[in-house]
Design an enzyme around this catalytic site. Structure first.
Site, PDB file in Angstrom:
ATOM      1  N   GLY A   8      53.957 -84.073 -49.229  1.00 39.44           N
ATOM      2  CA  GLY A   8      53.762 -83.018 -50.228  1.00 39.44           C
ATOM      3  C   GLY A   8      52.541 -82.191 -49.841  1.00 39.44           C
ATOM      4  O   GLY A   8      51.815 -81.676 -50.688  1.00 39.44           O
ATOM      5  N   GLY A  11      51.589 -78.423 -51.074  1.00 43.12           N
ATOM      6  CA  GLY A  11      51.304 -78.093 -52.468  1.00 43.12           C
ATOM      7  C   GLY A  11      49.837 -77.785 -52.723  1.00 43.12           C
ATOM      8  O   GLY A  11      49.036 -77.706 -51.786  1.00 43.12           O
ATOM      9  N   GLN A  12      49.520 -77.603 -54.008  1.00 44.80           N
ATOM     10  CA  GLN A  12      48.162 -77.187 -54.385  1.00 44.80           C
ATOM     11  C   GLN A  12      47.123 -78.220 -53.959  1.00 44.80           C
ATOM     12  O   GLN A  12      46.095 -77.877 -53.382  1.00 44.80           O
ATOM     13  CB  GLN A  12      48.095 -76.956 -55.902  1.00 44.80           C
ATOM     14  CG  GLN A  12      46.793 -76.325 -56.357  1.00 44.80           C
ATOM     15  CD  GLN A  12      46.516 -76.519 -57.837  1.00 44.80           C
ATOM     16  OE1 GLN A  12      47.174 -77.311 -58.510  1.00 44.80           O
ATOM     17  NE2 GLN A  12      45.540 -75.797 -58.353  1.00 44.80           N
ATOM     18  N   ASP A  34      55.983 -82.180 -45.476  1.00 48.97           N
ATOM     19  CA  ASP A  34      56.426 -81.425 -46.653  1.00 48.97           C
ATOM     20  C   ASP A  34      57.909 -81.104 -46.495  1.00 48.97           C
ATOM     21  O   ASP A  34      58.441 -81.137 -45.388  1.00 48.97           O
ATOM     22  CB  ASP A  34      55.604 -80.132 -46.793  1.00 48.97           C
ATOM     23  CG  ASP A  34      55.647 -79.580 -48.215  1.00 48.97           C
ATOM     24  OD1 ASP A  34      54.721 -79.889 -48.998  1.00 48.97           O
ATOM     25  OD2 ASP A  34      56.613 -78.860 -48.545  1.00 48.97           O
ATOM     26  N   ILE A  35      58.538 -80.755 -47.598  1.00 51.41           N
ATOM     27  CA  ILE A  35      59.961 -80.398 -47.579  1.00 51.41           C
ATOM     28  C   ILE A  35      60.204 -79.079 -46.831  1.00 51.41           C
ATOM     29  O   ILE A  35      61.295 -78.838 -46.319  1.00 51.41           O
ATOM     30  CB  ILE A  35      60.495 -80.325 -49.031  1.00 51.41           C
ATOM     31  CG1 ILE A  35      62.012 -80.158 -49.105  1.00 51.41           C
ATOM     32  CG2 ILE A  35      59.838 -79.225 -49.831  1.00 51.41           C
ATOM     33  CD1 ILE A  35      62.752 -81.439 -49.185  1.00 51.41           C
ATOM     34  N   ASP A  52      61.826 -84.959 -46.450  1.00 49.39           N
ATOM     35  CA  ASP A  52      62.344 -84.983 -47.815  1.00 49.39           C
ATOM     36  C   ASP A  52      62.101 -86.391 -48.348  1.00 49.39           C
ATOM     37  O   ASP A  52      62.722 -87.356 -47.879  1.00 49.39           O
ATOM     38  CB  ASP A  52      63.844 -84.653 -47.801  1.00 49.39           C
ATOM     39  CG  ASP A  52      64.466 -84.766 -49.185  1.00 49.39           C
ATOM     40  OD1 ASP A  52      63.742 -85.108 -50.147  1.00 49.39           O
ATOM     41  OD2 ASP A  52      65.685 -84.514 -49.296  1.00 49.39           O
ATOM     42  N   TYR A 142      57.534 -85.376 -67.272  1.00 49.86           N
ATOM     43  CA  TYR A 142      56.480 -85.559 -66.270  1.00 49.86           C
ATOM     44  C   TYR A 142      55.525 -86.690 -66.681  1.00 49.86           C
ATOM     45  O   TYR A 142      55.209 -87.588 -65.891  1.00 49.86           O
ATOM     46  CB  TYR A 142      55.730 -84.241 -66.130  1.00 49.86           C
ATOM     47  CG  TYR A 142      54.551 -84.250 -65.198  1.00 49.86           C
ATOM     48  CD1 TYR A 142      54.723 -84.357 -63.832  1.00 49.86           C
ATOM     49  CD2 TYR A 142      53.260 -84.118 -65.699  1.00 49.86           C
ATOM     50  CE1 TYR A 142      53.636 -84.343 -62.980  1.00 49.86           C
ATOM     51  CE2 TYR A 142      52.168 -84.086 -64.853  1.00 49.86           C
ATOM     52  CZ  TYR A 142      52.353 -84.207 -63.491  1.00 49.86           C
ATOM     53  OH  TYR A 142      51.275 -84.188 -62.650  1.00 49.86           O
ATOM     54  N   LYS A 146      54.815 -90.288 -64.892  1.00 51.40           N
ATOM     55  CA  LYS A 146      53.490 -90.689 -64.418  1.00 51.40           C
ATOM     56  C   LYS A 146      53.064 -92.012 -65.051  1.00 51.40           C
ATOM     57  O   LYS A 146      52.468 -92.864 -64.384  1.00 51.40           O
ATOM     58  CB  LYS A 146      52.462 -89.592 -64.709  1.00 51.40           C
ATOM     59  CG  LYS A 146      52.606 -88.368 -63.804  1.00 51.40           C
ATOM     60  CD  LYS A 146      52.339 -88.706 -62.355  1.00 51.40           C
ATOM     61  CE  LYS A 146      52.504 -87.527 -61.419  1.00 51.40           C
ATOM     62  NZ  LYS A 146      52.435 -87.909 -60.001  1.00 51.40           N
TER      63      LYS A 146
HETATM   64  N1  SER Z   1      48.233 -79.909 -64.059  1.00 58.25           N
HETATM   65  C1  SER Z   1      49.413 -80.656 -64.324  1.00 58.25           C
HETATM   66  C2  SER Z   1      50.380 -79.884 -65.109  1.00 58.25           C
HETATM   67  O1  SER Z   1      49.981 -78.977 -65.797  1.00 58.25           O
HETATM   68  C3  SER Z   1      49.081 -81.909 -65.063  1.00 58.25           C
HETATM   69  O2  SER Z   1      48.981 -82.962 -64.211  1.00 58.25           O
HETATM   70  O3  SER Z   1      51.534 -80.186 -65.080  1.00 58.25           O
END
Ligand code: SER
Length: 315
Positions: A8, A11-12, A34-35, A52, A142, A146
């Site tokens: 990943g 990503g950010q 990364d994908i 992937d 999400y 987690k």
């Molecule tokens: N920054 C993330 C979100 O907003 C939270 O882990 O989904």
């Protein structure tokens, strides 16, 4: 020097983590995965593989063949995107984690980092200075993924001795790579709009306080946690991590000090309900105690560095 894999990496968080890890371990010792087929431009200084994370056999073959000291598993859907695609979010966020935990259990990975989030908390959690151990009834896909992931990390550590470490990241603010699909993303977008057009419409209401952190602090926390001796890591679910807390209004005011004619307006959307279910601020005394965590950037420091560095051409 360790042999490191970041999944990943485009990503950010991944982008900045790869850059920081390559400084510490050497460019060639940190593989970015990364994908995306093409290597992201910022990561071309070292090895890149297209991966992937849902292709369990391919991930297993690659990691068993190479063997890694550290794997950072960052591939996931964030909160707002996950609400739009719950089945896929659950699949992506959980299956990749099991693949990596199993590889560590079998001895192919020495240490794992997997990110958790303030999203593990929910509307029944005490919202101010949320403690490490408290009520956790997340109401987003999400957050549920987690929280389940945290429980599995702790399980693999206690049953199989897997050295897995995690942080409940607050909203992360950065300028090298854009966030995607989070509820805290407004606090990044605002800087691009402030610089480009001097106005911004927030998708959260003016008084929605959320825990936030500048990316440099988050990367330093991650590396400090991973470098700490195993015996000092007492929490194998995920550590609370506090940074700063602010509302869109407070952030707007801080930007106005640098750009006096900046205007902010508010048009809350479906993400308001997600934000309302999350803490306002976080108690991170366990991280302070166990591995000497201390954040550096305050709101003013964050605003200055963001306004100086965001590149409006990235949008
Ligand atoms: N920054 C993330 C979100 O907003 C939270 O882990 O989904």
């Amino acid at each position: 020097m360790s042999n490191v894999l970041v999944i990943g990496a485009g990503g950010q968080i991944g982008t900045e983590l790869v850059l920081a890890l390559r400084k510490n371990h050497g460019e060639q010792n940190v593989v970015a995965a990364d994908i995306k087929i093409e290597c992201p431009p910022l990561l071309t200084g070292g090895p890149y593989v297209q991966m992937d994370v849902l292709n369990r056999d391919a991930v297993r073959n690659y990691i068993i063949y190479k063997g890694f000291d550290e794997v950072y598993l960052l591939a996931a859907l964030l909160s707002a995107t996950a609400e739009k695609n719950p089945d896929f979010a659950w699949k992506l966020n959980m299956e990749g984690l099991f693949t990596i935990l199993d590889l560590a259990k079998e001895g192919h990975i020495k240490r794992i980092f997997w990110p958790s989030s303030i999203a593990v908390f929910g509307p029944t959690t005490p919202a101010d200075q949320t403690p490490q151990t408290t009520v956790m009834e997340p109401t987003t896909v999400y957050g549920i993924s987690k929280l389940a992931g945290e429980r599995w990390c702790e399980y693999y550590h206690s049953k199989f001795g897997v050295d897995v470490r995690s942080i409940r990241y607050p909203g992360l603010i950065s300028y090298k790579s854009l966030p995607g699909g989070g509820t805290t993303d407004y606090a990044v977008d605002i800087f691009y709009k402030a610089k480009a057009v001097k106005s911004f419409t927030s998708f959260l209401s003016e008084d929605t306080a959320l825990p936030m952190m500048f990316m440099d602090d988050a990367i330093r926390a991650t590396i400090e946690l991973m470098n700490a001796p195993s015996e000092s890591i007492k929490i194998r679910s995920a550590y609370n991590l506090g940074g700063i807390s602010f509302t869109p209004k407070q952030l707007g005011e801080a930007i106005t000090k640098v750009i006096p004619d900046f205007q902010i307006s508010y048009a809350p959307d479906f993400r308001q309900e997600i934000a309302d279910s999350w803490p306002n601020s976080i108690d991170d005394s366990e991280a302070k105690k166990d591995w000497n965590w201390k954040h550096q950037y305050d709101l003013e420091g964050l605003v200055n560095i963001m306004l100086a560095n965001v590149d409006i051409n990235l949008l």
